[in-house]
Design an enzyme around this catalytic site. Structure first.
Site, PDB file in Angstrom:
ATOM      1  N   CYS A 409      -9.294  13.735  11.845  1.00  0.00           N
ATOM      2  CA  CYS A 409      -9.852  14.817  12.827  1.00  0.00           C
ATOM      3  C   CYS A 409     -11.452  15.095  12.917  1.00  0.00           C
ATOM      4  CB  CYS A 409      -9.131  15.963  12.177  1.00  0.00           C
ATOM      5  SG  CYS A 409      -8.903  16.258  10.296  1.00  0.00           S
ATOM      6  N   ARG A 438      -7.819   7.382   0.567  1.00  0.00           N
ATOM      7  CA  ARG A 438      -7.879   8.392  -0.411  1.00  0.00           C
ATOM      8  C   ARG A 438      -7.910   8.103  -1.667  1.00  0.00           C
ATOM      9  NH1 ARG A 438      -3.838  12.610   2.937  1.00  0.00           N
ATOM     10  NH2 ARG A 438      -5.137  12.540   4.917  1.00  0.00           N
ATOM     11  N   GLN A 456      -2.143   5.998   9.760  1.00  0.00           N
ATOM     12  CA  GLN A 456      -1.130   7.040  10.268  1.00  0.00           C
ATOM     13  C   GLN A 456      -1.117   7.038  11.787  1.00  0.00           C
ATOM     14  OE1 GLN A 456      -3.097  10.748   9.118  1.00  0.00           O
ATOM     15  NE2 GLN A 456      -1.313  10.921   7.394  1.00  0.00           N
ATOM     16  N   ASP A 458      -1.681   8.982  13.881  1.00  0.00           N
ATOM     17  CA  ASP A 458      -2.710  10.308  13.820  1.00  0.00           C
ATOM     18  C   ASP A 458      -3.306  10.692  15.379  1.00  0.00           C
ATOM     19  OD1 ASP A 458      -3.598  12.486  12.503  1.00  0.00           O
ATOM     20  OD2 ASP A 458      -5.287  11.450  11.731  1.00  0.00           O
ATOM     21  N   HIS A 460      -4.845  13.976  17.799  1.00  0.00           N
ATOM     22  CA  HIS A 460      -5.313  15.288  17.775  1.00  0.00           C
ATOM     23  C   HIS A 460      -5.376  16.029  19.120  1.00  0.00           C
ATOM     24  CE1 HIS A 460      -6.779  13.830  13.836  1.00  0.00           C
ATOM     25  NE2 HIS A 460      -6.487  15.101  13.455  1.00  0.00           N
ATOM     26  N   LYS A 539       1.392  25.684  10.154  1.00  0.00           N
ATOM     27  CA  LYS A 539       1.855  24.336  10.598  1.00  0.00           C
ATOM     28  C   LYS A 539       3.566  24.457  10.710  1.00  0.00           C
ATOM     29  CE  LYS A 539       1.896  22.969   5.764  1.00  0.00           C
ATOM     30  NZ  LYS A 539       1.493  21.887   4.746  1.00  0.00           N
ATOM     31  N   HIS A 587      -3.217  19.232  14.960  1.00  0.00           N
ATOM     32  CA  HIS A 587      -3.143  18.066  14.273  1.00  0.00           C
ATOM     33  C   HIS A 587      -1.429  17.685  14.494  1.00  0.00           C
ATOM     34  CE1 HIS A 587      -6.909  18.758  12.095  1.00  0.00           C
ATOM     35  NE2 HIS A 587      -6.646  20.162  12.404  1.00  0.00           N
TER      36      HIS A 587
END
Length: 720
Positions: A409, A438, A456, A458, A460, A539, A587
């Site tokens: 992000c 991570r 991911q 992922d 946005h 969320k 997200h």
């Protein structure tokens, strides 16, 4: 009544005065079922018991006496207790308990109730009402009932660990499937050989029907009570910001706890120690090493036996086991937490990514590629550094600190901000399969479910506030489609503002309202999960259910007003004033970590991959060596058409052995070819479940395979 052995043991632990209290309470709780004598105490227990137990109990007795006197001095008043159906029951404040109300309805209901909810708050069944109240009775079948049941079981495990090991207890929470307790034992470890002794003591505790007692105590008294335990002292000094907090007692165990609990340990009838491991205090690798003991419990032995059977089936489906057997992936000590995907595992990995990319194209997402490494100033701007610095892989380059990205992000915010943006460009949907890292502690790494290197799906979404509802509905429709194809059902929870949050309450209220309206418009059932949102925004948590009825959280949809502010993002509104406004970020991930979803899918399918995803879609088996060349030709035709097809030309195996090997390897289709098939340019089709589909031409098989790939059905073998 308690046996003579149990009485002597209690007196030894507690002293005569405290023992009298416990024996009286246990007998009252026991009823007729207590007439059977308990077994003698386990020889595994420490003798003498740890000295800190007597110290704790002396302070407890003093404070409990004061509390009892306070309650006795309260004026009992008539109160109204409202049940879920609207019926009102009369009671007395400081006297009537939820258990009394339940028993007034039926003894069976009272016996099967785990805990109460009074005015929406979880409440001990034996804790008196303090005024007018609403009442719900919660059973083990309810999520909150299991939470309390396993929390109480953790205390029983903690008592067993104290009586057996004598160490310092730390945390003992319920978890998704059971509970655990952490204990500091200096240089000793808990091993599998200790489990029978711990279980034996737990069985004794269960038979004693020790009541769970709640007591509110002053912080200074608690610091005295737990002076022997540096971990509890830390918690009191660092976490407890109020003058008082609560402890719970069962038998000789007293621990810091908000509760609530079951009425007594006799309710925890079927318990098992499941595993143990080493861990760090609060997950900090620089802190003390603790021993963590896990357990599971149920209201009766039948449920425990069913759970054991379930575990056996789960072990057969373990993704690490199937990954080895099917040669999908492996891990190596030279790169811990980073998976090596072999060709067949990479096939599944890429198929999943291609599936999502295809949906991105249809749904208006634009794929981007962003850097893997950033100056840590980026994470300081985003606010992640303050929360996740210890999870970053960071290093110095030319006297500046850099880090591998743990999420996409902040980089996408730089992409949004690299040029002036207009309202016409919104919503801007940026998708990124970039590699993320991570720094998970080594003890937390578990196959593909917890890794250090992952990707991911992922994305946005940068949008205007008036676009939020439609975009959220679009995200929900996206995940419904994906999970439908994969064969999952799912549950939705709205997680709202946590106690520690960034931003203005007005923004949070608006965001939560938008998510609520989106969920309502989506039309699927959902539940509220109060105070469980991310620190930057509310969320929607999505949990999927697999074939073994286990829940997994993979997808997430999060609304974020904070990052646009931190990165000072704007778009031009286009009106006469040329006013600039901040966008909102959504997200969004559906698969979540590709590694984790592969673990979930492996266990959900038990290694029997649906055709469109399978790395072994077909294999050709010749009936004899003279037909090897034709078998190779059939394999090449299917391979050239884009399908994962092999051929078994091993002269050392019979045809039947080859077919059996193919079925065990979970090839979706097995093609047997001989003289007839060679002359007709066909193949004889059978499935991995040994269902014969007959003779078909190569062209027909290819056409069917293309149809199965396009429709992504889960049961292609049945539909052939």
């Amino acid at each position: 009544m308690l046996s003579r052995f149990s009485v002597l043991k209690i007196i030894k632990y507690l002293g005569q005065k405290s023992a009298n209290r416990m024996i009286t309470a246990a007998s009252a709780a026991g009823g007729d079922s207590q007439k059977k004598a308990s077994k003698p105490p386990s020889k595994a227990e420490m003798d003498p018991p740890p000295a800190f137990i007597e110290h704790r109990l002396k302070i407890w007795d003093r404070v409990k006496k004061e509390r009892d006197e306070f309650v006795a001095a309260q004026t009992c008043q008539l109160i109204k207790i409202t049940l879920p159906d609207g019926k009102e029951v009369e009671g007395k404040s400081w006297e009537t308990t939820p258990y009394d109300v339940a028993r007034g309805i039926s003894q069976g209901l009272a016996d099967n109730t785990v805990v109460a909810k009074v005015n929406g708050e979880l409440w001990d069944l034996d804790r008196p009402f303090e005024g007018d109240a609403t009442l719900q009775l919660v059973k083990f079948e309810d999520d909150e009932g299991r939470y309390v049941f396993w929390h109480s079981s953790a205390h029983m495990l903690g008592e067993s660990m104290e009586r057996y090991c004598g160490g310092n207890l730390c945390y003992g929470p319920p978890i998704e499937n059971g509970f655990y307790y952490d204990m500091w034992l200096d240089d000793r470890k808990v091993t599998e050989g200790d489990y029978p002794n711990l279980e034996s003591i737990m069985k004794t505790i269960q038979k004693e029907k020790q009541p769970f007692e709640r007591l509110e105590m002053k912080k200074e008294d608690l610091l005295d009570m737990f002076s022997y335990n540096k971990f509890k002292v830390r918690l009191l000094n660092e976490r407890v910001k109020t003058p008082t907090t609560t402890v719970y007692r069962c038998g000789p165990l007293i621990d810091l706890c908000r509760g609530p609990h079951v009425r007594h340990t006799g309710k925890l009838k079927a318990c098992q120690v499941t595993k143990s491991s080493s861990t760090y205090w609060e997950g900090n690798s620089e802190a003390e090493t603790l021993q963590r003991v896990y357990g599971i419990s149920f209201p009766d032995m039948k449920q425990l036996k069913e759970w054991r059977h379930f575990q056996e089936e789960a072990a057969k489906r373990d993704h690490r086991k199937i990954g080895r057997e099917q040669e999908l992936f492996f891990f190596h000590e030279l790169s811990p937490g980073s998976c090596f995907f072999l060709p067949r595992g990479a096939h599944i990995y890429n198929k999943l990514i291609d599936f999502i990319k295809n949906q991105y194209w249809k749904r208006g997402f634009q794929e981007v590629v962003s850097p893997n490494m950033y100056n840590t100033k980026l994470w300081q701007t985003s606010g992640h550094y303050q929360h996740y610095a210890e999870n970053l892989f960071s290093f110095d380059i030319e006297k500046q600190q850099f880090a591998l990205k743990p999420m996409n992000c902040p980089g996408h915010c730089l992409m949004f901000d690299h040029k002036p943006r207009s309202w016409r460009e919104l919503p801007l949907r940026l998708a990124d399969f970039g590699v993320l890292h991570r720094n998970e502690i080594s003890g937390a790494l578990t196959g593909l479910t917890r890794v250090r290197r992952f990707q991911q799906d992922d994305a946005h979404i940068f949008c205007r506030t008036d676009q939020i509802k439609d975009e959220i509905i679009g995200c929900l429709d996206f995940l419904q489609h994906v999970y439908g194809v994969l064969g999952f059902t799912f549950k939705l929870h709205l997680a709202t503002r946590p106690k520690k949050f960034l931003g203005e309450i007005e923004d949070w209220d608006f965001a939560e309202k938008q998510l609520t309206e989106s969920l309502d418009a989506f039309g699927q059932p959902w539940k509220l999960n109060p105070e469980d949102g991310a620190f930057y925004g509310p969320k929607i948590d999505i949990t999927i259910m697999d074939a073994l009825k286990r829940s997994h959280q993979c997808a997430t949809i999060q609304l974020d007003f904070q990052l646009p502010s931190r990165f000072n993002l704007h778009y031009v509104t286009g009106d006469a004033s040329e006013e600039k406004k901040r966008p909102v970020i959504i997200h969004r991930a559906i698969l979540g970590s590709v590694e984790r979803i592969i673990a979930v899918l492996t266990e959900n399918y038990g290694g029997k991959w649906p055709f469109w995803l399978s790395p072994r879609q077909g294999i050709v088996v010749p009936v004899a060596q003279p037909f090897d060349a034709y078998a190779q030709k059939v394999r090449d035709s299917l391979h050239d058409a884009g399908f994962s097809c092999d051929v078994d030309l091993d002269p050392g195996n019979t045809m039947n052995k080859k077919i059996r090997n193919a079925q065990l390897a979970q090839y979706n289709f097995i093609f047997v070819v001989g003289e007839k098939e060679q002359n007709n340019n066909t193949m004889n089709v059978r499935t991995r479940d040994n269902k014969v589909r007959g003779e078909h031409s190569i062209e027909h098989v290819i056409a069917r395979f293309r149809e199965f790939t396009e429709t992504q059905i889960l049961d292609a073998e049945e539909k052939f």
